[in-house]
Design an enzyme around this catalytic site. Sequence first.
Site, PDB file in Angstrom:
ATOM      1  N   GLU D  29       0.837  -1.190   0.000  1.00 28.13           N
ATOM      2  CA  GLU D  29       0.000   0.000   0.000  1.00 28.13           C
ATOM      3  C   GLU D  29       0.877   1.247   0.000  1.00 28.13           C
ATOM      4  O   GLU D  29       1.833   1.337   0.766  1.00 28.13           O
ATOM      5  CB  GLU D  29      -0.920  -0.027   1.233  1.00 28.13           C
ATOM      6  N   SER D  57      -6.074  -4.992   0.543  1.00 26.19           N
ATOM      7  CA  SER D  57      -6.442  -6.416   0.492  1.00 26.19           C
ATOM      8  C   SER D  57      -5.194  -7.216   0.805  1.00 26.19           C
ATOM      9  O   SER D  57      -4.645  -7.912  -0.040  1.00 26.19           O
ATOM     10  CB  SER D  57      -6.942  -6.780  -0.911  1.00 26.19           C
ATOM     11  N   GLU D  58      -4.726  -7.102   2.043  1.00 31.60           N
ATOM     12  CA  GLU D  58      -3.446  -7.715   2.400  1.00 31.60           C
ATOM     13  C   GLU D  58      -3.451  -9.217   2.159  1.00 31.60           C
ATOM     14  O   GLU D  58      -2.447  -9.796   1.750  1.00 31.60           O
ATOM     15  CB  GLU D  58      -3.099  -7.429   3.859  1.00 31.60           C
ATOM     16  N   GLN D  80       2.290  -2.228   6.178  1.00 34.91           N
ATOM     17  CA  GLN D  80       2.472  -0.930   6.845  1.00 34.91           C
ATOM     18  C   GLN D  80       2.505  -1.015   8.368  1.00 34.91           C
ATOM     19  O   GLN D  80       2.951  -0.077   9.019  1.00 34.91           O
ATOM     20  CB  GLN D  80       1.351   0.032   6.419  1.00 34.91           C
ATOM     21  N   PHE D  86      -0.619 -10.412  11.428  1.00 36.87           N
ATOM     22  CA  PHE D  86      -1.671 -11.280  11.965  1.00 36.87           C
ATOM     23  C   PHE D  86      -2.717 -11.554  10.880  1.00 36.87           C
ATOM     24  O   PHE D  86      -3.245 -12.649  10.759  1.00 36.87           O
ATOM     25  CB  PHE D  86      -2.383 -10.632  13.159  1.00 36.87           C
ATOM     26  N   HIS D 128      -0.946  -1.061  16.764  1.00 38.67           N
ATOM     27  CA  HIS D 128       0.129  -0.699  15.839  1.00 38.67           C
ATOM     28  C   HIS D 128       1.510  -0.863  16.449  1.00 38.67           C
ATOM     29  O   HIS D 128       2.473  -0.341  15.901  1.00 38.67           O
ATOM     30  CB  HIS D 128      -0.026   0.760  15.392  1.00 38.67           C
TER      31      HIS D 128
HETATM   32  C1  TPP Z   1      -6.118  -3.674   7.221  1.00 43.39           C
HETATM   33  C2  TPP Z   1      -5.319  -2.422   7.232  1.00 43.39           C
HETATM   34  N1  TPP Z   1      -4.483  -2.161   6.215  1.00 43.39           N
HETATM   35  C3  TPP Z   1      -3.755  -1.033   6.202  1.00 43.39           C
HETATM   36  C4  TPP Z   1      -3.834  -0.126   7.213  1.00 43.39           C
HETATM   37  C5  TPP Z   1      -3.030   1.183   7.184  1.00 43.39           C
HETATM   38  N2  TPP Z   1      -4.006   2.265   6.829  1.00 43.39           N
HETATM   39  C6  TPP Z   1      -4.614   2.981   7.787  1.00 43.39           C
HETATM   40  S1  TPP Z   1      -5.787   4.002   7.158  1.00 43.39           S
HETATM   41  C7  TPP Z   1      -5.476   3.486   5.589  1.00 43.39           C
HETATM   42  C8  TPP Z   1      -6.297   4.018   4.441  1.00 43.39           C
HETATM   43  C9  TPP Z   1      -7.748   3.783   4.667  1.00 43.39           C
HETATM   44  O1  TPP Z   1      -8.507   4.291   3.600  1.00 43.39           O
HETATM   45  P1  TPP Z   1     -10.066   4.423   3.731  1.00 43.39           P
HETATM   46  O2  TPP Z   1     -10.656   3.131   4.184  1.00 43.39           O
HETATM   47  O3  TPP Z   1     -10.559   4.961   2.441  1.00 43.39           O
HETATM   48  O4  TPP Z   1     -10.303   5.456   4.908  1.00 43.39           O
HETATM   49  P2  TPP Z   1      -9.839   6.977   4.959  1.00 43.39           P
HETATM   50  O5  TPP Z   1      -8.457   6.983   5.507  1.00 43.39           O
HETATM   51  O6  TPP Z   1      -9.917   7.528   3.586  1.00 43.39           O
HETATM   52  O7  TPP Z   1     -10.795   7.628   5.904  1.00 43.39           O
HETATM   53  C10 TPP Z   1      -4.458   2.541   5.576  1.00 43.39           C
HETATM   54  C11 TPP Z   1      -3.915   1.906   4.354  1.00 43.39           C
HETATM   55  C12 TPP Z   1      -4.687  -0.454   8.287  1.00 43.39           C
HETATM   56  N3  TPP Z   1      -4.816   0.353   9.354  1.00 43.39           N
HETATM   57  N4  TPP Z   1      -5.432  -1.579   8.268  1.00 43.39           N
END
Ligand code: TPP
Lengths: 327, 327, 320, 320
Positions: D29, D57-58, D80, D86, D128
């Site tokens: 990502e 989509s990990e 990330q 997990f 985290h």
């Molecule tokens: C399963 C997962 N993958 C990656 C992350 C890291 N991460 C935190 S917020 C985010 C983007 C989320 O996008 P969206 O669902 O559109 O929400 P927005 O931030 O736009 O409110 C990512 C990749 C995470 N917290 N959880």
Amino acid sequence: MSLPHLADRAGRYRAMRLIRSFEELALEWVRSGLIVGGTHPYIGQEAVAVGVCAALTADDQLTSTHRGHGHVLAKGADPGRLLAELAGRVDGLNRGRGGSMHAADFSLGILGANGIVGAGAPIAVGAAWAAQRQGRPRVVASFFGDGALNQGVLLEALNLASIWRAPVLFVCENNGYATTLPAGAAVGGSACGRAEAFGIPAETVDGMDVEAVRAAAQRLAERARAGGGPGFLECLTYRFEAHHTMERRFRLSYRTPQEVAAWRERDPLVSAAAALPPAEVASIDADVSQLLSLAAEFALASAEPDPATADDHLYASGLRPRSGAAL
Amino acid sequence: MSLPHLADRAGRYRAMRLIRSFEELALEWVRSGLIVGGTHPYIGQEAVAVGVCAALTADDQLTSTHRGHGHVLAKGADPGRLLAELAGRVDGLNRGRGGSMHAADFSLGILGANGIVGAGAPIAVGAAWAAQRQGRPRVVASFFGDGALNQGVLLEALNLASIWRAPVLFVCENNGYATTLPAGAAVGGSACGRAEAFGIPAETVDGMDVEAVRAAAQRLAERARAGGGPGFLECLTYRFEAHHTMERRFRLSYRTPQEVAAWRERDPLVSAAAALPPAEVASIDADVSQLLSLAAEFALASAEPDPATADDHLYASGLRPRSGAAL
Amino acid sequence: MTLLSYAKAMNRALADALAADPAVCVFGEDVGAGLAGLTLGLQQRFGAERVVDTPLSEQAFTSAGIGAALAGMRPVIELQIPSLLFLVFEQLANQAHKFSLMTGGQARVPLTVVVPGSGSRSGWAGQHSDHPYALFAHVGIKTLVPATPTDAYGLLSSAIADDDPVVLFAPAGALGVREDVTVPLAPVPLGVARTHRPGTDVTVLSVGHLVYQALAVAEELADEVSVEVLDPRTLYPLDRAALLASLGRTGRLVVLDDSNRFAGFAAEALAIAGEEGRLLAPPRRVTRPDGAVLPFALGLDRALQPDAAQLRDAIRAVMK
Amino acid sequence: MTLLSYAKAMNRALADALAADPAVCVFGEDVGAGLAGLTLGLQQRFGAERVVDTPLSEQAFTSAGIGAALAGMRPVIELQIPSLLFLVFEQLANQAHKFSLMTGGQARVPLTVVVPGSGSRSGWAGQHSDHPYALFAHVGIKTLVPATPTDAYGLLSSAIADDDPVVLFAPAGALGVREDVTVPLAPVPLGVARTHRPGTDVTVLSVGHLVYQALAVAEELADEVSVEVLDPRTLYPLDRAALLASLGRTGRLVVLDDSNRFAGFAAEALAIAGEEGRLLAPPRRVTRPDGAVLPFALGLDRALQPDAAQLRDAIRAVMK
Ligand SMILES: Cc1ncc(C[n+]2csc(CCOP(=O)(O)OP(=O)(O)O)c2C)c(N)n1
Ligand SMILES: Cc1ncc(C[n+]2csc(CCOP(=O)(O)OP(=O)(O)O)c2C)c(N)n1
Ligand SMILES: [Mg+2]
Ligand SMILES: [Mg+2]
């Protein structure tokens, strides 16, 4: 009965103003170091949280996201206690244990922000399933972003809710981006198309219009409450700020300044204020400003937790874990 | 060029007969204890594996499932080596290390049965993505059941394939049940509706008709091969036997005898045979029967692996793990 | 004489919990049919709304269990295969386990996850033969591995009554055990080990179905050495006091543990012994190899699991 | 003098691998933006088809990495957050790790998973801040925790070149470290420990960023005790020979390990020492507590991680 503080337009404007000003204050506190670790600002998306919560009752519940301050405040959490939480103080909603990404107030049906994208949705389904079993007329709203549409567990949750006819209101805040990735490049098909494919009625609304959000949320929530099963609401919105405060350190070009400016033109607070007498707006703004001064005072006055209590609450049963120090 | 052994109706009937007779033999071997642990019989679903593989080339690949013998044989694996694998012998496809649920023949593009429902689909997407990168005109077929439609990772995989335009042919073998759970009670919406919601063209065919399956698979595979992106094929089929051989021990009532009998009336081998001259059918049947005698002989003649080699192949790099015995 | 099987004991514990508390409910695949034994007859008795047949969505229904737990229920999740625990690791380790602390004590997640048939099932091969209890113990989720029917009854009862998430492994190698039950079935507290056989020379700390192997070898070597067979029952939180007390008597330790060796349960037991015990001889582990993946062929499958010969060798090694 | 940062060293290792071998590719990502540092500038240089921005989509993209690996590629997956491990535990432990054995050696899965910023990031709270390296070591996946920029370069290079799945943890606490690089950057073989400071009284086996804490305390106590600071670098397969050789010199062991205590890496080190070492004093662990969940408030977060005072106490305890 819907939440009293969101019962009329003035209340809803007030809640949006509270969220906006709270988030601006939080940005300051991040800059000054009072908030460690940063936040995911909700600025720009206020109409979604407020419009949806306006369709909920005090007994209704919600699950939130990493960008959760708006949802938590809209449902009625105390801004002083939320601010104290972000600053890691003992009087925070979570006693300083959760911070921005886990803010929760179970007494108000706020089952928590969540650090894992998509994780709240199936939790909401389970809570809604339990409400059904317990014979409560409860709806559980589940907020998530466009990025979450690609998390397997969320897709599984849509199916479970559908076959269980669980009273869940799925709220997709489509702000166009998952961090730097445009929704258009990430999401095959459409948000509503997915929900419908699982057998869930879905609508798209203008997420910058709190009244439009409220009206749609109301329809779907009442349907769910009446036993009609889950609903799905896609709210087209935009975050005005960075994905996370840390982003400021990078020079990123995933959004053009023009695009940001165009969306800022559609500021949901401006349109909501326009529907109210200017004097009322001014008085609400002044009120909120005072409320936040008190909130800040409250948070600053609250102590930092004692390091000796660092593993308090690890086990609800009271089990104390073995220390990591040498014997 | 499509697989030569499936190029005409006679070849396809032959492959179906081979699978059927192989599975019947495997049931005997389970009963007699030659196969330990049991199998998930493919009997009744032969037209799906054969119809789909008839649309594939030798260079094409596939991922399979717990109910994988049909896929493995249709793509061309040696029945003697598959049988030896099920019996845990050194000449088995996987040297006796995999058994029924992991049978693989990488030299034929068979990337393996899989013990985890839904797990093959994203693996297929990755293999297809790699083929794209490598500039090969390869299609990867991914078989899975109706139960897998509710696995998050499979839904994520549909999206990935869609946005990557990966040359994957998703094949849902809808046999109406995931173990004891009827698809109607488990799947909100429809199989094809889900695929379409991710932006993937989808068709439903009669999975008891090998020619219908082949024709549809051909269309979708050629489209994918030409760079048109993934396709989704739902094959309506039925398993004539238990979910797993172990099921025989239970008295289960999830399917009525009437339902089973009605589907048996639609035996895909009977209709495929009807399209051929009876003499040809008889000669194919005799051929297959002889082939299986040889396969059984081959498997029985193969040795059991030496326990001292139990952790051979654990690491492709050749690292040897520390033993579990005391020093 | 009532012979109670391990599988039946778990079934009875679940039935008793469902009967006693309307908050108890069950999610899992084929639980209506009771394929795994645990839920046999329970959907008929308690209804499909309390014993819920789920689609193949382990992540969502485990999380739904968390949501239901947050809303006051006491869900029991049945997983058909030990490795499905890998699939729901995020839900258990990152959500269920963390809710209480992260919310500052607002939330509790009384969720019980049961795997009926953990470890090798003979002929189910690599993806169905794991024994990953150490992963949960490391993460800090309460982890139970009952060895006997009465312990299966007692520990499952206590797990369901516990206010934290609990994972219970019912080893495939113990499911068929039958016990002559003389006293009424009762809860067994978490965190309390059980001495199956007292001894004075060597402590054999053995987990799950391996308790029977330990007892057999202890008996076989009875003329040669006095073996104490200790069963932790709860791997986490571990009954350190019982282990140290036993070592105080014997001064020698062998751990018999059907999971991977590296950073497994046996490693923890040896670490505790090293820190707090006073050993007369270097301790020994009998485990699966590092990073084990069980091959399909039965002879290979068996070769990677602890066996009686290895245990005998280990006992003799610590006696040297 | 060239000061090379840890983050830059990883970035360079990845760039060199992409340049050297067309089979190397990256999924993750925001890898195009290079938010985590690892991929900074690489999409521009190598193209969006080799450095692929994935949706959230990990599970699917990790599995797609497996599929691509089976088809001859050498994918690098960036996650990330440590706890995303997990989420993809099924994909790594049950698929990637098992393919080679289950197929009887037909398949190899050269997949590298990198977490840039493992452990506490200060203020990111419970979900985290994990450091779950012991889980992977237990399962048997090659597990690396580089402490220095040159080791980060060298181990990442070797991981990508390795034919098995590898998980590499880059501790948040080390990402900012800069090193004066005098010799050319080169691969570091897996399974080889590194002695950062020789000593004769106590071996301090320290993992990742804690190597710096060990060195500081060793220096501070230099007049009192001679501390050998040993860095395993590869947790699994562990360089047992180096550990035992060091214990042969010192006869005393303290393990400094930023993960949960129960059945963690430190437990394995103590177990090995107990089995094969000849210790003059009971060994000691300095770790996170059992089942740790890091609370948000900084003072609480810090209180659950190993600190210098605990290390000093441990060293003094083994010297008593
Ligand atoms: C399963 C997962 N993958 C990656 C992350 C890291 N991460 C935190 S917020 C985010 C983007 C989320 O996008 P969206 O669902 O559109 O929400 P927005 O931030 O736009 O409110 C990512 C990749 C995470 N917290 N959880
Ligand atoms: C993720 C996962 N959950 C549960 C199981 C246990 N299991 C094996 S096959 C099966 C049913 C699969 O149904 P379906 O996908 O329709 O395939 P079919 O058996 O009908 O061919 C189940 C529940 C598994 N192997 N993997
Ligand atoms: Mg978004
Ligand atoms: Mg099926």
